[in-house]
Design an enzyme around this catalytic site. Structure first.
Site, PDB file in Angstrom:
ATOM      1  N   CYS A  77       0.795  -1.237   0.000  1.00 22.98           N
ATOM      2  CA  CYS A  77       0.000   0.000   0.000  1.00 22.98           C
ATOM      3  C   CYS A  77       0.821   1.278   0.000  1.00 22.98           C
ATOM      4  O   CYS A  77       0.733   2.089  -0.923  1.00 22.98           O
ATOM      5  CB  CYS A  77      -0.903   0.032   1.225  1.00 22.98           C
ATOM      6  SG  CYS A  77      -1.899  -1.438   1.444  1.00 22.98           S
ATOM      7  N   LYS A 131      -8.528   6.398   1.833  1.00 20.66           N
ATOM      8  CA  LYS A 131      -7.275   6.133   2.548  1.00 20.66           C
ATOM      9  C   LYS A 131      -6.126   7.045   2.133  1.00 20.66           C
ATOM     10  O   LYS A 131      -5.972   7.362   0.966  1.00 20.66           O
ATOM     11  CB  LYS A 131      -6.908   4.668   2.268  1.00 20.66           C
ATOM     12  CG  LYS A 131      -5.491   4.236   2.546  1.00 20.66           C
ATOM     13  CD  LYS A 131      -5.454   2.745   2.734  1.00 20.66           C
ATOM     14  CE  LYS A 131      -4.141   2.132   2.282  1.00 20.66           C
ATOM     15  NZ  LYS A 131      -4.069   0.709   2.678  1.00 20.66           N
ATOM     16  N   HIS A 133      -2.572   6.843   4.164  1.00 20.99           N
ATOM     17  CA  HIS A 133      -1.501   5.867   4.416  1.00 20.99           C
ATOM     18  C   HIS A 133      -0.113   6.334   3.993  1.00 20.99           C
ATOM     19  O   HIS A 133       0.721   5.521   3.589  1.00 20.99           O
ATOM     20  CB  HIS A 133      -1.821   4.511   3.766  1.00 20.99           C
ATOM     21  CG  HIS A 133      -1.211   3.369   4.542  1.00 20.99           C
ATOM     22  ND1 HIS A 133      -1.240   2.056   4.099  1.00 20.99           N
ATOM     23  CD2 HIS A 133      -0.540   3.343   5.715  1.00 20.99           C
ATOM     24  CE1 HIS A 133      -0.610   1.297   4.975  1.00 20.99           C
ATOM     25  NE2 HIS A 133      -0.183   2.046   5.953  1.00 20.99           N
ATOM     26  N   ASP A 289      -3.880  -1.146  -5.801  1.00 24.82           N
ATOM     27  CA  ASP A 289      -2.569  -0.679  -5.347  1.00 24.82           C
ATOM     28  C   ASP A 289      -1.484  -1.741  -5.385  1.00 24.82           C
ATOM     29  O   ASP A 289      -0.317  -1.453  -5.579  1.00 24.82           O
ATOM     30  CB  ASP A 289      -2.668  -0.048  -3.939  1.00 24.82           C
ATOM     31  CG  ASP A 289      -3.140  -1.026  -2.864  1.00 24.82           C
ATOM     32  OD1 ASP A 289      -3.617  -2.134  -3.195  1.00 24.82           O
ATOM     33  OD2 ASP A 289      -3.050  -0.672  -1.670  1.00 24.82           O
ATOM     34  N   LYS A 311       0.990 -10.159  -2.055  1.00 25.39           N
ATOM     35  CA  LYS A 311       1.380  -8.832  -1.556  1.00 25.39           C
ATOM     36  C   LYS A 311       2.650  -8.915  -0.699  1.00 25.39           C
ATOM     37  O   LYS A 311       2.790  -9.854   0.083  1.00 25.39           O
ATOM     38  CB  LYS A 311       0.226  -8.280  -0.714  1.00 25.39           C
ATOM     39  CG  LYS A 311       0.489  -6.936  -0.066  1.00 25.39           C
ATOM     40  CD  LYS A 311      -0.673  -6.505   0.806  1.00 25.39           C
ATOM     41  CE  LYS A 311      -0.388  -5.181   1.485  1.00 25.39           C
ATOM     42  NZ  LYS A 311      -1.474  -4.769   2.410  1.00 25.39           N
TER      43      LYS A 311
END
Ligand SMILES: *[C@@H]1O[C@H](CO)[C@@H](O)[C@H](O)[C@H]1NC(C)=O
Ligand SMILES: *[C@@H]1O[C@H](CO)[C@@H](O)[C@H](O)[C@H]1NC(C)=O
Ligand SMILES: *[C@@H]1O[C@H](CO)[C@@H](O)[C@H](O)[C@H]1NC(C)=O
Ligand SMILES: *[C@@H]1O[C@H](CO)[C@@H](O)[C@H](O)[C@H]1NC(C)=O
Ligand SMILES: *[C@@H]1O[C@H](CO)[C@@H](O)[C@H](O)[C@H]1NC(C)=O
Ligand SMILES: *[C@@H]1O[C@H](CO)[C@@H](O)[C@H](O)[C@H]1NC(C)=O
Ligand SMILES: *[C@@H]1O[C@H](CO)[C@@H](O)[C@H](O)[C@H]1NC(C)=O
Ligand SMILES: *[C@@H]1O[C@H](CO)[C@@H](O)[C@H](O)[C@H]1NC(C)=O
Ligand SMILES: *[C@@H]1O[C@H](CO)[C@@H](O)[C@H](O)[C@H]1NC(C)=O
Length: 568
Positions: A77, A131, A133, A289, A311
């Site tokens: 992310c 978001k 982040h 993402d 991920k």
């Protein structure tokens, strides 16, 4: 007398100038709408060939626009969003490696200008919903201090789909993390996140003064694991189980609905752009993402099938991104673009599309891909530094215009380097519903401005081109030890089944040397330990900018406001 005459003539000329058609037709800069999904995998979009999770709106955006086939993102992310907004590889901002954990003293450096700051200079109104982040240790690191006129959403990596609470250091101490700028918006607690963020995005479009160009980012929570890093929130679980009864895994049923509702959001946003007569001068980009975390921490049961890894690894499952873009301003549309594109390229690409001079952006890693997209021209990019993570001791690069890739090191001792995730191709899965794609909000809206209906044949053909089902050959190795180095030929082997480093040691060394050349630019990740001063209990159970807390609520330990006492 002479001067009066001259002045009159001059005024007359101005009048003529004003009324010439070339001047009246002067195009307003395009609206730029970017919608980002969170942790949604390659195989979780029906456009890649699985019928398990219908994403008719996102699919239709690609069928009418461009489906990106060799589009690369970062492996998680924070780095992906940092690369998107700065146009730089995350090693330059210290945001490579694990995403920012709530309460750690890390953030996007303020001396690195980002997309909304550049677009504002071109006259854009800039908004972000959802978001962030990219850090909230100081006020100056939050979105409205970084070039966004407004932000409605959350600062940390994930939160509850209904209660908007994020935990502190994996303890039971939790903090509310929903903000409108610097206001904490308790009133929206209990609303379903995807619907809430969609409604806020529609409000931005409704309230936008169309004499200015709009830059809107909608960065959804879906389909990240929510509350406690576990929850997959849906509005009505009974309905979800009914809709996806053909999926065996109950968590994947929830995940399917989370993704499908994210897809609805895209349709609603495109429709609203049409209603405000903005769609004909808009660029609408959707991407995820990074790949899905199928298993392990924050697992959401998403799937990167047939690609390797999940991920946070450097395998294709994490970084070969799903991206679709539509705009009437693209000269060539309705095709699959297989050119080599990286998430850092959007800054120069969109800035150029907005009429900016990419030289204003200074020295960045991203390159302008507008012609690559608009005309299917060759990509100006020949390599992508996948990452250098000095904490995990992993590195990777792709060179030769996307052909060869080298990786070193192993994330979590290699436990995530194999193949995970459902293929979704079983006979129990209903067929792809093309009528649903054609009737989708996205497709209906786009048809209104293009007047050229998309055909069933075009849909089937596009979908077949981006289906990678062929690439996991029969004799693949599930586990590869890349501690020393692995080399892959991604053109022949996008599933990374076969390590060819022993056959091509010189090539392997060449790529490793290139990584070394990048490593001199690396900014270390900094302090990864949670700062006890960030504890939300100090701020009335909300997350605040704790290193700069003069404005924060100082009511300590307000136990009335813990999620357990909230009626939802
Ligand atoms: C937070 O990090 C900055 C560097 O980014 C440093 O200057 C500062 O001292 C740190 N603060 C704390 C409390 O660790
Ligand atoms: C949830 O969905 C089921 C099945 O469609 C329906 O019967 C029920 O009324 C719904 N519940 C709520 C609270 O809307
Ligand atoms: C890493 O995996 C190998 C092989 O599975 C095992 O022998 C080793 O103990 C593991 N190391 C750690 C630190 O978990
Ligand atoms: C396909 O989608 C259309 C439009 O949404 C719907 O009316 C139809 O029932 C769907 N067909 C199947 C077989 O699910
Ligand atoms: C991978 O190879 C390295 C070096 O050859 C070795 O030290 C390590 O134990 C291996 N890891 C596993 C999981 O087999
Ligand atoms: C990092 O990885 C390289 C090669 O993959 C290895 O030579 C080196 O010893 C590792 N360093 C640490 C600190 O683990
Ligand atoms: C890292 O942050 C923790 C928590 O704020 C702090 O206790 C520690 O001293 C910091 N370490 C360094 C090297 O700054
Ligand atoms: C965070 O959790 C770790 C591991 O449980 C613990 O060692 C550390 O003290 C905690 N930090 C804070 C600030 O509570
Ligand atoms: C809040 O509660 C914690 C534990 O429940 C306690 O350790 C702490 O001192 C309290 N803080 C204040 C400011 O009262």
């Amino acid at each position: 007398m002479k001067s009066v005459l001259l002045a009159t003539l001059f005024l007359l000329l101005i009048q003529i100038q004003k009324s010439t058609p070339s001047c009246r037709k002067r195009r307003l800069k395009p609206n730029i709408i970017v919608i980002i999904g969170d942790d949604v995998g390659h195989n979780d979009f029906s456009l890649h060939g699985s019928n398990q999770i219908p994403t008719p709106n996102i699919d239709a955006l690609g069928y009418n626009g461009i489906v990106l086939d060799r589009y690369y993102v970062q492996n998680s992310c924070t780095p992906s969003r940092a690369a998107f907004l700065t146009g730089n590889y995350p090693i330059r901002s210290g945001l490579q490696g694990v995403p920012i954990v709530a309460g750690t003293n890390r953030s996007l450096p303020v001396d690195m200008p980002i997309m909304p700051q550049f677009l504002k200079k071109l006259g854009y109104k800039t908004h972000i919903v959802g978001k962030w982040h990219l850090g909230s240790n100081y006020r100056s690191r939050t979105p409205t201090e970084r070039g966004f006129d407004t932000h409605f959403g959350y600062w940390n990596g994930f939160l509850g789909y209904f209660d908007y609470f994020t935990d502190f250091n994996n303890t039971k101490v939790e903090g509310f993390d929903l903000h409108d700028g610097f206001e904490t918006v308790w009133r929206d607690m209990g609303q379903y996140a995807t619907n809430l963020f969609t409604r806020k995005a529609l409000e931005v479009i409704d309230n936008h003064d169309t004499r200015n160009p709009l830059f809107l980012m909608v960065t959804h929570l879906a389909a990240h694991a929510g509350r406690d890093g576990v929850e997959l929130g849906v509005p009505n679980r009974t309905l979800t189980d009914l809709k996806y009864s053909y999926i065996q895994n109950p968590r994947r049923r929830l995940f399917a609905d989370v993704v499908n509702l994210l897809d609805d959001s895209v349709g609603q946003i495109v429709q609203r752009l049409l209603h405000r007569n903005m769609l004909e001068n808009s660029i609408v980009l959707f991407f995820s993402d990074n790949g899905a975390p199928t298993v392990g921490p924050y697992a959401n049961s998403g799937s990167n099938w047939p690609l390797r890894g999940i991920k946070l690894t450097n395998f294709e499952g994490a970084i070969r991104g799903t991206g679709v873009i539509f705009s009437p301003l693209l000269k060539k549309r309705r095709y699959v673009n297989s050119k080599f594109i990286h998430v850092s390229d959007w800054l120069p690409t969109l800035y150029a599309a907005a009429g900016g001079n990419v030289r204003d952006l200074g020295h960045i890693d991203g390159v302008n891909q507008w012609n690559t997209l608009s005309q299917d021209a060759p990509s100006p990019r020949s390599e992508i530094l996948v990452n250098i993570d000095e904490v995990e001791n992993t590195t990777s690069i792709i060179t030769h215009n996307g052909r060869y890739k080298v990786l070193t090191g192993a994330f979590l001792n290699g436990t995530k380097d194999s193949y995970f995730g459902e293929s979704g191709r079983g006979t129990e899965v209903p067929p792809y519903n093309i009528t649903r794609v054609i009737h989708s909000d996205t497709n209906q809206a786009i048809q209104k401005i293009t007047n050229a209906p998309i055909t069933e044949h075009q849909i089937v053909f596009t979908r077949a081109q981006v289906d990678l089902a062929w690439c996991r050959n029969a004799n693949y190795t599930p586990f590869l030890n890349c501690s020393n180095a692995c080399l892959f030929d991604l053109e022949k082997d996008p599933c990374e089944t076969t390590n060819i480093i022993d056959e091509q040691p010189d090539l392997g060394r060449l790529l490793l040397r290139r990584i070394e050349e990048f490593s001199v630019f690396l900014v270390p990740q900094g302090n990864l330990t949670v700062d006890p001063d960030s504890n939300p209990q100090r701020f009335g159970n909300t997350w605040c900018t704790w290193l700069d807390d003069s404005w924060c609520v100082k009511t300590p330990n307000n136990t009335n406001l813990t999620p357990n006492n909230v009626n939802i």
